[in-house]
Scaffold this active site. Structure first.
Site, PDB file in Angstrom:
ATOM      1  N   ARG A  97       0.914  -4.928  -5.187  1.00 36.01           N
ATOM      2  CA  ARG A  97       1.037  -6.002  -4.182  1.00 36.01           C
ATOM      3  C   ARG A  97       1.536  -7.304  -4.819  1.00 36.01           C
ATOM      4  O   ARG A  97       1.227  -8.390  -4.371  1.00 36.01           O
ATOM      5  CB  ARG A  97      -0.291  -6.213  -3.470  1.00 36.01           C
ATOM      6  CG  ARG A  97      -0.690  -5.053  -2.584  1.00 36.01           C
ATOM      7  CD  ARG A  97      -1.737  -5.426  -1.582  1.00 36.01           C
ATOM      8  NE  ARG A  97      -2.166  -4.271  -0.801  1.00 36.01           N
ATOM      9  CZ  ARG A  97      -1.574  -3.855   0.311  1.00 36.01           C
ATOM     10  NH1 ARG A  97      -0.530  -4.502   0.788  1.00 36.01           N
ATOM     11  NH2 ARG A  97      -2.029  -2.801   0.952  1.00 36.01           N
ATOM     12  N   GLY A 106       0.841  -1.206   0.000  1.00 37.30           N
ATOM     13  CA  GLY A 106       0.000   0.000   0.000  1.00 37.30           C
ATOM     14  C   GLY A 106       0.867   1.244   0.000  1.00 37.30           C
ATOM     15  O   GLY A 106       1.890   1.289   0.684  1.00 37.30           O
ATOM     16  N   ASP A 110       0.243   1.292   8.916  1.00 31.40           N
ATOM     17  CA  ASP A 110      -0.149   0.446  10.062  1.00 31.40           C
ATOM     18  C   ASP A 110       0.893   0.458  11.191  1.00 31.40           C
ATOM     19  O   ASP A 110       0.578   0.093  12.321  1.00 31.40           O
ATOM     20  CB  ASP A 110      -0.337  -1.013   9.603  1.00 31.40           C
ATOM     21  CG  ASP A 110      -1.545  -1.177   8.691  1.00 31.40           C
ATOM     22  OD1 ASP A 110      -2.237  -0.190   8.429  1.00 31.40           O
ATOM     23  OD2 ASP A 110      -1.780  -2.318   8.233  1.00 31.40           O
ATOM     24  N   ASP A 142       3.313  -1.534  11.794  1.00 31.30           N
ATOM     25  CA  ASP A 142       3.398  -2.849  12.433  1.00 31.30           C
ATOM     26  C   ASP A 142       4.614  -3.666  12.004  1.00 31.30           C
ATOM     27  O   ASP A 142       4.645  -4.872  12.213  1.00 31.30           O
ATOM     28  CB  ASP A 142       2.111  -3.649  12.144  1.00 31.30           C
ATOM     29  CG  ASP A 142       1.887  -3.877  10.656  1.00 31.30           C
ATOM     30  OD1 ASP A 142       2.627  -3.311   9.840  1.00 31.30           O
ATOM     31  OD2 ASP A 142       0.958  -4.638  10.310  1.00 31.30           O
ATOM     32  N   ARG A 199      -4.737  -3.763   9.700  1.00 28.46           N
ATOM     33  CA  ARG A 199      -5.130  -5.150   9.428  1.00 28.46           C
ATOM     34  C   ARG A 199      -4.888  -6.040  10.644  1.00 28.46           C
ATOM     35  O   ARG A 199      -5.802  -6.684  11.134  1.00 28.46           O
ATOM     36  CB  ARG A 199      -4.315  -5.640   8.232  1.00 28.46           C
ATOM     37  CG  ARG A 199      -4.728  -6.975   7.717  1.00 28.46           C
ATOM     38  CD  ARG A 199      -3.650  -7.572   6.836  1.00 28.46           C
ATOM     39  NE  ARG A 199      -3.433  -6.829   5.614  1.00 28.46           N
ATOM     40  CZ  ARG A 199      -2.222  -6.544   5.128  1.00 28.46           C
ATOM     41  NH1 ARG A 199      -1.132  -6.903   5.780  1.00 28.46           N
ATOM     42  NH2 ARG A 199      -2.091  -5.877   4.012  1.00 28.46           N
ATOM     43  N   THR A 256       4.647   1.784   6.204  1.00 27.69           N
ATOM     44  CA  THR A 256       3.240   1.346   6.204  1.00 27.69           C
ATOM     45  C   THR A 256       2.504   2.216   7.203  1.00 27.69           C
ATOM     46  O   THR A 256       3.023   2.483   8.298  1.00 27.69           O
ATOM     47  CB  THR A 256       3.015  -0.136   6.603  1.00 27.69           C
ATOM     48  OG1 THR A 256       1.629  -0.295   6.941  1.00 27.69           O
ATOM     49  CG2 THR A 256       3.828  -0.604   7.772  1.00 27.69           C
ATOM     50  N   ASP A 299       5.646  -5.396   5.846  1.00 29.21           N
ATOM     51  CA  ASP A 299       6.128  -6.757   6.104  1.00 29.21           C
ATOM     52  C   ASP A 299       6.111  -7.648   4.853  1.00 29.21           C
ATOM     53  O   ASP A 299       7.009  -8.477   4.684  1.00 29.21           O
ATOM     54  CB  ASP A 299       5.363  -7.406   7.264  1.00 29.21           C
ATOM     55  CG  ASP A 299       3.865  -7.234   7.151  1.00 29.21           C
ATOM     56  OD1 ASP A 299       3.400  -6.613   6.168  1.00 29.21           O
ATOM     57  OD2 ASP A 299       3.142  -7.727   8.028  1.00 29.21           O
TER      58      ASP A 299
HETATM   59  O1  F6P Z   1      -0.716  -0.911   3.636  1.00 28.56           O
HETATM   60  C1  F6P Z   1      -1.457  -1.273   4.730  1.00 28.56           C
HETATM   61  C2  F6P Z   1      -2.925  -1.062   4.444  1.00 28.56           C
HETATM   62  O2  F6P Z   1      -3.192   0.305   4.386  1.00 28.56           O
HETATM   63  C3  F6P Z   1      -3.793  -1.780   5.464  1.00 28.56           C
HETATM   64  O3  F6P Z   1      -4.070  -1.008   6.589  1.00 28.56           O
HETATM   65  C4  F6P Z   1      -5.012  -2.117   4.649  1.00 28.56           C
HETATM   66  O4  F6P Z   1      -5.629  -3.285   5.136  1.00 28.56           O
HETATM   67  C5  F6P Z   1      -4.456  -2.364   3.299  1.00 28.56           C
HETATM   68  O5  F6P Z   1      -3.288  -1.616   3.198  1.00 28.56           O
HETATM   69  C6  F6P Z   1      -5.387  -2.022   2.155  1.00 28.56           C
HETATM   70  O6  F6P Z   1      -4.734  -2.331   0.975  1.00 28.56           O
HETATM   71  P1  F6P Z   1      -5.182  -2.126  -0.522  1.00 28.56           P
HETATM   72  O7  F6P Z   1      -4.527  -0.875  -0.996  1.00 28.56           O
HETATM   73  O8  F6P Z   1      -4.635  -3.314  -1.225  1.00 28.56           O
HETATM   74  O9  F6P Z   1      -6.674  -2.044  -0.531  1.00 28.56           O
END
Ligand code: F6P
Length: 365
Positions: free
Chosen positions: A71, A10, A126, A128, A170, A124, A102
């Site tokens: 991703r 992300g 998050d 985390d 998440r 990130t 991660d």
């Molecule tokens: O990168 C982390 C995050 O922002 C999470 O908090 C969330 O679950 C996820 O990415 C959402 O990802 P995407 O952009 O694939 O919808």
């Protein structure tokens, strides 16, 4: 040396400041930089662009990532891994700086073990990633989320209703915890602590019974309630096997309203948390990380990630950084709970003597 740089997973505010610092550090050492586009996808398709100071000057204040992201997982199959390794060689990469969470860093560690020299930079919203106190993007995201939650107080108070606000997160509840505490939320739900929707509904009733007219509840999208995480029937997963989580708050809000009889609305902040201008903290951290990553490459410290420990930038083995996520410790969460349960408002059951109109049930109040 020719250094590759990519951003995976992300996006978040601060990535451009990191890319800029990698280019700055590299040009000072006489290295070339190749931007690998769209994360690991660019390594699988050899989609790369040279980056010079002219390309990156002035981008530190811009959110998102100049070189795009995805991703894509190069460790998803032995074929993908070999393609990534072959392409790194054909592109002439002496080392690769992977900026990611991660998943991206896990893939970097996987390729490092198979001969590609990698350096990690943690990012990130998050926050985390293990083995570091801070990731790029978190500070901006929590400030955006806090400002949004601040705004919900007036509308929730005016309508005397409960408003649930979903933030990202998440596996870890850092965004919910920080933004919720900062914005004075009345309850914060995080993935690390499972909740029961019925006792949340009772909480609303108990709170109302104590004379409070409205409630703001912050919900991390990864919250586990009644034994489930995410949307009940959605089996979609990304290349790293993660389910899509956003939207669960609608289900929780509907259920809480049905049980408590208290009007309950919800709002989902979603990608607003990841977009826009980075804060100073994120720009500064990203700039330090970018320079430190080039320094590690020059010292031959491959297979390491730059990390923040206290105020210092250190290096940690990539394998340690991805071995376990940094989650909210239970003691921290519980230690902060007087902020949202100041009068010991119980989560349930409803005490005897509660007026009939406050009793759970589908009646309007
Ligand atoms: O990168 C982390 C995050 O922002 C999470 O908090 C969330 O679950 C996820 O990415 C959402 O990802 P995407 O952009 O694939 O919808």
């Amino acid at each position: 040396m020719r250094l590759g740089v990519l951003t995976g997973g992300g996006d978040c505010p601060g990535l451009n400041a990191a890319i800029r610092a990698v280019v700055a550090g590299a040009s000072q050492k006489g290295y070339e930089v190749l931007g690998i586009r769209k994360g690991w996808e660019g390594l699988l398709t050899r989609d790369a662009v040279p980056l010079t100071w002219e390309d990156v000057e002035g981008i530190a204040s811009i959110g998102g990532t100049l070189i795009s992201t995805s991703r894509t997982n190069p460790a998803r199959s032995p074929e993908a891994t070999s393609t990534a390794l072959e392409n790194a060689e054909r592109l002439g990469l002496g080392a690769l700086v992977a900026i990611g969470g991660d998943d991206t860093l896990g893939a970097a560690s996987h390729l490092q073990d198979r001969g590609l020299r990698c350096i990690g930079i943690p990012k990130t919203i998050d926050n985390d990633v293990g083995a570091t106190d801070a990731t790029i993007g978190f500070d901006t995201a929590v400030n955006v989320a806090m400002a949004a939650i601040d705004r919900l107080h007036t509308t929730a108070r005016s309508h005397e209703r409960a408003v649930l606000v979903e933030v990202m997160g998440r596996d870890a509840g850092w965004v919910a915890l920080h933004a919720g505490v900062g914005a004075g939320a009345h309850m914060i739900l995080i993935p690390e602590v499972e909740v029961n929707t019925e006792s949340m509904a009772h909480y609303l009733v108990n709170r109302k019974r104590q004379g409070y007219t409205y409630a703001i509840i912050v919900v991390a999208e990864g919250v586990k309630r009644d034994g489930h995480q995410g949307l009940p029937d959605d089996k979609t997963v990304d290349e790293f096997g993660h389910p899509l989580l956003g939207g669960v708050t609608r289900i929780i809000a509907d259920e809480m309203e049905r049980i408590s009889g208290i009007q309950t609305r919800y709002t989902i902040l979603g990608y607003i948390q990841r977009g826009g201008t980075p804060t100073l903290f994120d720009r500064f951290l990203a700039s330090r990380y970018g320079l430190a990553a080039v320094e590690l490459a020059s010292q031959g410290m491959f297979g390491h990630m730059v990390a923040l420990r206290g105020r210092d930038i250190v290096s940690v083995p990539l394998a340690d950084a991805v071995s376990k996520p940094r989650l909210v410790p239970r003691e921290l969460y519980e230690g902060l709970s007087p902020l949202w349960l100041p009068d010991g408002t119980p989560l349930g059951p409803i005490p005897p003597g509660t007026p009939r109109e406050w009793l759970p049930g589908p009646h309007p109040i």
